[in-house]
Design an enzyme around this catalytic site. Structure first.
Site, PDB file in Angstrom:
ATOM      1  CG  LEU A  63      -3.493  -1.703  -4.472  1.00 14.15           C
ATOM      2  CD1 LEU A  63      -3.775  -2.802  -5.496  1.00 14.15           C
ATOM      3  CD2 LEU A  63      -3.395  -2.281  -3.069  1.00 14.15           C
ATOM      4  N   GLY A  66       4.406  -1.328  -5.209  1.00 15.87           N
ATOM      5  CA  GLY A  66       5.242  -1.910  -6.258  1.00 15.87           C
ATOM      6  C   GLY A  66       6.200  -0.879  -6.832  1.00 15.87           C
ATOM      7  CE  LYS A  77       4.074   0.676 -13.097  1.00 10.55           C
ATOM      8  NZ  LYS A  77       2.899  -0.083 -13.589  1.00 10.55           N
ATOM      9  CD  GLN A 142       3.119  -4.241  -0.080  1.00  6.96           C
ATOM     10  OE1 GLN A 142       3.167  -3.542  -1.072  1.00  6.96           O
ATOM     11  NE2 GLN A 142       2.765  -5.505  -0.149  1.00  6.96           N
ATOM     12  N   GLY A 170       3.238  -8.928  -2.777  1.00  2.53           N
ATOM     13  CA  GLY A 170       2.146  -8.770  -3.746  1.00  2.53           C
ATOM     14  C   GLY A 170       0.998  -7.976  -3.135  1.00  2.53           C
ATOM     15  CG  HIS A 171      -1.790  -6.427  -5.878  1.00  4.43           C
ATOM     16  ND1 HIS A 171      -2.774  -7.330  -6.112  1.00  4.43           N
ATOM     17  CD2 HIS A 171      -1.099  -6.327  -7.037  1.00  4.43           C
ATOM     18  CE1 HIS A 171      -2.691  -7.757  -7.373  1.00  4.43           C
ATOM     19  NE2 HIS A 171      -1.672  -7.164  -7.952  1.00  4.43           N
ATOM     20  CG  ASP A 201      -0.311   1.470 -12.847  1.00  2.00           C
ATOM     21  OD1 ASP A 201      -0.795   1.078 -13.914  1.00  2.00           O
ATOM     22  OD2 ASP A 201      -0.183   0.719 -11.862  1.00  2.00           O
ATOM     23  CE  LYS A 348      -0.754  -3.592 -15.334  1.00  2.00           C
ATOM     24  NZ  LYS A 348      -0.860  -3.395 -13.888  1.00  2.00           N
TER      25      LYS A 348
HETATM   26  N1  UPG Z   1       1.593  -3.404  -5.599  1.00  2.00           N
HETATM   27  C1  UPG Z   1       1.700  -3.227  -4.232  1.00  2.00           C
HETATM   28  N2  UPG Z   1       2.393  -4.165  -3.516  1.00  2.00           N
HETATM   29  C2  UPG Z   1       2.953  -5.264  -4.067  1.00  2.00           C
HETATM   30  C3  UPG Z   1       2.834  -5.443  -5.473  1.00  2.00           C
HETATM   31  C4  UPG Z   1       2.146  -4.493  -6.211  1.00  2.00           C
HETATM   32  O1  UPG Z   1       1.202  -2.240  -3.685  1.00  2.00           O
HETATM   33  O2  UPG Z   1       3.553  -6.059  -3.345  1.00  2.00           O
HETATM   34  C5  UPG Z   1       0.826  -2.406  -6.391  1.00  2.00           C
HETATM   35  C6  UPG Z   1       1.578  -1.752  -7.536  1.00  2.00           C
HETATM   36  O3  UPG Z   1       2.278  -0.627  -7.074  1.00  2.00           O
HETATM   37  C7  UPG Z   1       0.448  -1.394  -8.501  1.00  2.00           C
HETATM   38  C8  UPG Z   1      -0.622  -2.452  -8.205  1.00  2.00           C
HETATM   39  O4  UPG Z   1      -0.257  -3.080  -6.989  1.00  2.00           O
HETATM   40  O5  UPG Z   1      -0.100  -0.121  -8.183  1.00  2.00           O
HETATM   41  C9  UPG Z   1      -0.794  -3.497  -9.320  1.00  2.00           C
HETATM   42  O6  UPG Z   1       0.411  -4.180  -9.535  1.00  2.00           O
HETATM   43  P1  UPG Z   1       0.870  -4.564 -11.015  1.00  2.00           P
HETATM   44  O7  UPG Z   1       2.096  -5.389 -10.904  1.00  2.00           O
HETATM   45  O8  UPG Z   1       0.900  -3.307 -11.821  1.00  2.00           O
HETATM   46  O9  UPG Z   1      -0.371  -5.397 -11.591  1.00  2.00           O
HETATM   47  P2  UPG Z   1      -0.538  -6.964 -11.712  1.00  2.00           P
HETATM   48  O10 UPG Z   1      -0.334  -7.568 -10.387  1.00  2.00           O
HETATM   49  O11 UPG Z   1       0.259  -7.450 -12.869  1.00  2.00           O
HETATM   50  O12 UPG Z   1      -2.084  -7.110 -12.156  1.00  2.00           O
HETATM   51  C10 UPG Z   1      -3.162  -6.626 -11.363  1.00  2.00           C
HETATM   52  C11 UPG Z   1      -4.180  -7.758 -11.133  1.00  2.00           C
HETATM   53  C12 UPG Z   1      -4.742  -8.261 -12.460  1.00  2.00           C
HETATM   54  C13 UPG Z   1      -5.345  -7.077 -13.204  1.00  2.00           C
HETATM   55  C14 UPG Z   1      -4.299  -5.978 -13.385  1.00  2.00           C
HETATM   56  C15 UPG Z   1      -4.893  -4.730 -14.004  1.00  2.00           C
HETATM   57  O13 UPG Z   1      -3.577  -8.814 -10.389  1.00  2.00           O
HETATM   58  O14 UPG Z   1      -5.734  -9.282 -12.225  1.00  2.00           O
HETATM   59  O15 UPG Z   1      -5.874  -7.515 -14.475  1.00  2.00           O
HETATM   60  O16 UPG Z   1      -3.774  -5.572 -12.092  1.00  2.00           O
HETATM   61  O17 UPG Z   1      -3.887  -3.788 -14.281  1.00  2.00           O
END
Ligand code: UPG
Length: 449
Positions: A63, A66, A77, A142, A170-171, A201, A348
């Site tokens: 993913l 973001g 990142k 996406q 969002g993912h 990451d 993070k």
């Molecule tokens: N990402 C995408 N597209 C989006 C948003 C995010 O590819 O539209 C990617 C981002 O680059 C990263 C990953 O998704 O590699 C996770 O995103 P991030 O914002 O870092 O994590 P959160 O959404 O805050 O949390 C996710 C889960 C959560 C879990 C956590 C573990 O939703 O349940 O505990 O990751 O790090």
């Protein structure tokens, strides 16, 4: 407003999300609807020398859509250097390469990019000509969706920078994007039945033959890698069982009613959190997605921000997002596996980055970062280090030695010299202005020694 090309599936997903938002649906999961998860299979009990047959039919998806906004970045990142000048993405490439050599698996590496991360990330992949796998593209894109004015939920107009009128959804967008981009069919046509999807990451999420083998045998459509929660993980979403039908569900903090806050934070009752590494059976995912026209109806996350994230006076907007892991409640028979913390190394904040860059971790031959001390020191850098740019300026020689530290708290604006050693519960106090930590200094409970 800038026009954007968006697939029919993405439009339908957004239309349904908007309708729910306008109705004020909250997607709360009440404690009374849930049972705790008590018993899960564990990676520790699996055969580490499992056959690599299932891994041979697995694709690695990262993913990568973001931006590192929590560290003040406006690009992916995954491009931040983590160790020996290598970025998250380059460490991932090395991990894939190593797993290919060890197992003979083809293991394609596929990125889910957003319109903001694609160009830079593909440029890095292009430096590795051995990486592509026949018949599989290096990435898929996406979707994007309009940011909505907080008062009226109408799409915001921002002529000063029309790109800022749009955001990634969002993912949870993984599923419609896999379908609409054609990547789902491409992978299946190239002989890949499974995908391991993880955060770009998370350098802990290396390809695993043992988990691939376990997942293939389980016959489940989806499996989530979870870790045991500790007091420090009270905020993250946890796994639970839905009382009505025994289905596993993920409850995020945003889905918890105020009266259930204590139950949510009870890490002895709700013992597992989502690492956001999922295993998907692409055949089963394809059939569910096709049946539902690509719309899984994942619970909404309502994020309120300003249209220009760097300008707090710009109009307030709502961004609707969904989370990939919440699909565990949608796929009947979805399961989970407990994995050790070594498979979960998220970055993070710059606190996490300093620790990974330090000698508290060692880079292994297969490009994983292993802790060399237990417990790891707790790093708390103050406001002067919040953005990546500010952080880099204050550590021009890389991270200090943290091996002998229990914790490092930096309250003031300190710039670290070369060869600095941190010991015990170290504290660098508030300063009236910028201060240096001299070369070869030792930092301890009383500051610079
Ligand atoms: N990402 C995408 N597209 C989006 C948003 C995010 O590819 O539209 C990617 C981002 O680059 C990263 C990953 O998704 O590699 C996770 O995103 P991030 O914002 O870092 O994590 P959160 O959404 O805050 O949390 C996710 C889960 C959560 C879990 C956590 C573990 O939703 O349940 O505990 O990751 O790090």
């Amino acid at each position: 407003m800038r026009a954007a090309r968006v697939s029919d599936v993405a439009v339908e997903v957004f239309r349904q999300a908007w309708t729910e938002l306008a109705r004020g649906d909250t997607g709360t999961l009440a404690e009374t609807q849930l049972e705790p998860v008590t018993d899960l299979d564990s990676l520790q009990d699996l055969d580490p020398d499992a056959e690599a047959r299932a891994l041979g039919r697995t694709a690695v998806v990262k993913l990568n859509g973001g931006l590192g906004t929590s560290m003040g970045m406006d690009r992916a990142k995954s491009l931040v250097p983590v160790r020996e000048g290598r970025s998250f993405l380059e460490l991932t490439i090395d991990q894939v390469r190593h797993a290919r050599e060890r197992s003979g698996a083809r293991l394609p590496l596929v990125l889910m990019n957003s319109f903001r991360t694609r160009e830079d990330s593909l440029a890095v992949l292009a430096e590795h000509p051995d990486l592509p796998v026949d018949g599989v593209d290096a990435d898929f894109l996406q979707s994007q969706e309009p940011k909505l004015l907080a008062g009226t939920l109408a799409p915001v107009q921002w002529p000063a920078d029309p790109d800022l009128e749009w955001c990634p959804p969002g993912h949870g967008d993984l599923y419609p994007a896999l379908l609409a981009s054609g990547m789902l069919e491409q992978l299946r046509a190239a002989g890949f039945r499974y995908a391991m999807v993880s955060n770009s990451d998370n350098v802990g999420a290396a390809p695993s033959a043992a988990i691939a083998d376990w997942f293939a045998r389980s016959g489940a459509p989806l499996a989530m890698e979870v870790c045991r929660r500790t007091a420090a993980d009270r905020k993250g979403g946890h796994l639970a069982v839905r009382r009505s039908d025994g289905q596993l569900v993920l409850r995020e903090k945003a889905q918890t009613a105020p009266e259930d806050a204590d139950a949510f934070a009870d890490v002895d009752r709700h013992r597992f959190f989502n690492t956001n590494t999922l295993w998907l059976d692409l055949d089963q995912v394809a059939s569910v997605l096709k049946e539902r026209g690509g719309v899984l109806g994942l619970p909404l996350i309502r994020n309120e921000k300003t249209v220009d994230p760097t300008d707090p006076t710009s109009p307030r907007v709502v961004q609707v997002e969904t989370a990939m892991g919440s699909a565990i409640e949608v796929f009947e028979g979805a399961t989970a596996i407990e994995v050790p913390r070594t498979r979960f190394r998220p970055v993070k904040t710059t606190d996490d980055l300093l620790l990974l860059r330090s000698d508290a971790f060692e880079l292994t031959d297969d490009a994983r970062l292993e802790p060399v001390v237990d417990p790891l020191p707790l790093v708390t850098l103050g406001e002067h280090y919040r953005t990546l740019a500010a952080f880099e300026c204050r550590f021009p020689h890389g991270a200090p030695s943290l091996r002998e530290a229990s914790s490092l708290t930096v309250e003031g604006d300190w710039t670290f010299g070369a060869g600095v050693r941190v010991v015990g519960d170290a504290l660098l106090g508030a300063t009236p202005g910028a201060r240096p930590v001299p070369d070869d200094a030792t930092v301890g409970p009383d500051g610079v020694a």
